[in-house]
Design a protein around this motif. Sequence first.
Motif, PDB file in Angstrom:
ATOM      1  N   HIS A 129     -81.261 -34.648 -56.710  1.00 58.54           N
ATOM      2  CA  HIS A 129     -82.427 -34.857 -57.228  1.00 58.54           C
ATOM      3  C   HIS A 129     -82.339 -34.830 -58.975  1.00 58.54           C
ATOM      4  O   HIS A 129     -81.524 -33.639 -59.370  1.00 58.54           O
ATOM      5  CB  HIS A 129     -83.469 -33.724 -57.254  1.00 58.54           C
ATOM      6  CG  HIS A 129     -84.838 -33.770 -57.677  1.00 58.54           C
ATOM      7  ND1 HIS A 129     -85.673 -34.765 -57.361  1.00 58.54           N
ATOM      8  CD2 HIS A 129     -85.306 -33.150 -58.870  1.00 58.54           C
ATOM      9  CE1 HIS A 129     -86.698 -34.656 -58.251  1.00 58.54           C
ATOM     10  NE2 HIS A 129     -86.418 -33.881 -59.190  1.00 58.54           N
ATOM     11  N   TYR A 175     -85.635 -38.138 -64.325  1.00 61.68           N
ATOM     12  CA  TYR A 175     -86.084 -39.096 -63.756  1.00 61.68           C
ATOM     13  C   TYR A 175     -87.183 -38.938 -62.514  1.00 61.68           C
ATOM     14  O   TYR A 175     -87.667 -39.846 -62.074  1.00 61.68           O
ATOM     15  CB  TYR A 175     -85.159 -40.351 -63.420  1.00 61.68           C
ATOM     16  CG  TYR A 175     -84.278 -40.692 -64.552  1.00 61.68           C
ATOM     17  CD1 TYR A 175     -84.634 -41.389 -65.529  1.00 61.68           C
ATOM     18  CD2 TYR A 175     -82.752 -39.887 -64.476  1.00 61.68           C
ATOM     19  CE1 TYR A 175     -83.790 -41.697 -66.504  1.00 61.68           C
ATOM     20  CE2 TYR A 175     -82.221 -40.435 -65.375  1.00 61.68           C
ATOM     21  CZ  TYR A 175     -82.391 -41.162 -66.455  1.00 61.68           C
ATOM     22  OH  TYR A 175     -81.474 -41.338 -67.545  1.00 61.68           O
ATOM     23  N   ASN A 176     -87.298 -37.732 -61.906  1.00 62.70           N
ATOM     24  CA  ASN A 176     -87.918 -37.348 -60.942  1.00 62.70           C
ATOM     25  C   ASN A 176     -87.562 -38.237 -59.741  1.00 62.70           C
ATOM     26  O   ASN A 176     -88.523 -38.548 -58.929  1.00 62.70           O
ATOM     27  CB  ASN A 176     -89.289 -37.346 -61.123  1.00 62.70           C
ATOM     28  CG  ASN A 176     -90.220 -36.580 -60.118  1.00 62.70           C
ATOM     29  OD1 ASN A 176     -89.545 -35.625 -59.462  1.00 62.70           O
ATOM     30  ND2 ASN A 176     -91.538 -36.903 -59.821  1.00 62.70           N
ATOM     31  N   SER A 177     -86.257 -38.343 -59.680  1.00 65.44           N
ATOM     32  CA  SER A 177     -85.891 -39.420 -58.627  1.00 65.44           C
ATOM     33  C   SER A 177     -84.580 -38.564 -57.419  1.00 65.44           C
ATOM     34  O   SER A 177     -84.118 -37.795 -57.966  1.00 65.44           O
ATOM     35  CB  SER A 177     -85.161 -40.607 -59.130  1.00 65.44           C
ATOM     36  OG  SER A 177     -83.907 -40.375 -59.932  1.00 65.44           O
ATOM     37  N   ASP A 178     -84.770 -39.209 -56.446  1.00 65.16           N
ATOM     38  CA  ASP A 178     -83.659 -38.746 -55.624  1.00 65.16           C
ATOM     39  C   ASP A 178     -82.648 -39.861 -54.900  1.00 65.16           C
ATOM     40  O   ASP A 178     -83.094 -40.692 -54.870  1.00 65.16           O
ATOM     41  CB  ASP A 178     -84.578 -38.121 -54.118  1.00 65.16           C
ATOM     42  CG  ASP A 178     -85.374 -36.756 -54.594  1.00 65.16           C
ATOM     43  OD1 ASP A 178     -84.919 -35.930 -54.793  1.00 65.16           O
ATOM     44  OD2 ASP A 178     -86.615 -36.999 -54.313  1.00 65.16           O
ATOM     45  N   ASP A 179     -81.553 -39.257 -55.042  1.00 67.02           N
ATOM     46  CA  ASP A 179     -80.422 -40.267 -54.295  1.00 67.02           C
ATOM     47  C   ASP A 179     -79.800 -39.430 -53.075  1.00 67.02           C
ATOM     48  O   ASP A 179     -79.757 -38.273 -53.162  1.00 67.02           O
ATOM     49  CB  ASP A 179     -79.406 -40.367 -55.390  1.00 67.02           C
ATOM     50  CG  ASP A 179     -79.913 -41.025 -56.504  1.00 67.02           C
ATOM     51  OD1 ASP A 179     -80.696 -41.940 -56.707  1.00 67.02           O
ATOM     52  OD2 ASP A 179     -79.072 -40.842 -57.615  1.00 67.02           O
ATOM     53  N   ASN A 234     -82.234 -44.084 -55.231  1.00 68.79           N
ATOM     54  CA  ASN A 234     -83.430 -44.276 -55.607  1.00 68.79           C
ATOM     55  C   ASN A 234     -84.125 -45.561 -55.070  1.00 68.79           C
ATOM     56  O   ASN A 234     -84.544 -46.393 -55.819  1.00 68.79           O
ATOM     57  CB  ASN A 234     -83.633 -44.199 -57.228  1.00 68.79           C
ATOM     58  CG  ASN A 234     -85.237 -44.159 -57.761  1.00 68.79           C
ATOM     59  OD1 ASN A 234     -85.811 -43.646 -57.045  1.00 68.79           O
ATOM     60  ND2 ASN A 234     -85.325 -44.586 -58.929  1.00 68.79           N
TER      61      ASN A 234
END
Length: 202
Positions: free
Chosen positions: A168, A172-176, A192
Amino acid sequence: MKGIRISLAAAVLTFVSYAPAAAGPYMSWGQWTSDPGVAFRQCWDRGAQALRSVGLSAVQDGRFFHGSDDVFTASLVCYDLGNRFIVTITVAAQVGGVSSMTTDQVRDRMQAVIFGTQAASCASMSPVGNWNWWNGGVATFYANGTARHSSGSPGEWLQLSDGSYRVHWDAYNSDDYFRISPDGMHMPGNYNGTAGTGTRAC
């Protein structure tokens, strides 16, 4: 007969002293001897690299190297035997510390750096280390479960129940989501929402 028993005992002790050994889940050690003609300098030159390959700090005091992070503390000592060397590696883990690597894996990864090829000194089934990121820059994964991209974005990673990983990215408050390839050198995944692959940066 007595001489034979003494010789056998000595042979067993010699074998044990040069084989990796585990002392439970929180400590591992091993001792290895190089082939004849492999200079002491190889151990000396690669000691700090061995510690950094598992995400530890690296401090050198003569032939003694040591390092640590939030979970592990490790030491590596090089002994010069003239036309070969001995290396001793000890790894301890903090009780309750969280890492995807065991003390055995840390020890063996360090040993592979001292003796191994480029692939052995870099490849691992753990994400700990540096990665050429799928869309540019370098992402560093630390053994304590944190990560940082060269752009400055911090993150947190963990291993999921199916063996894959999630990272996380806070900025960017994103998850890979990704897996480690069988050769330990690539991390194909869904970044993402986009398919991509990262590659280890040795």
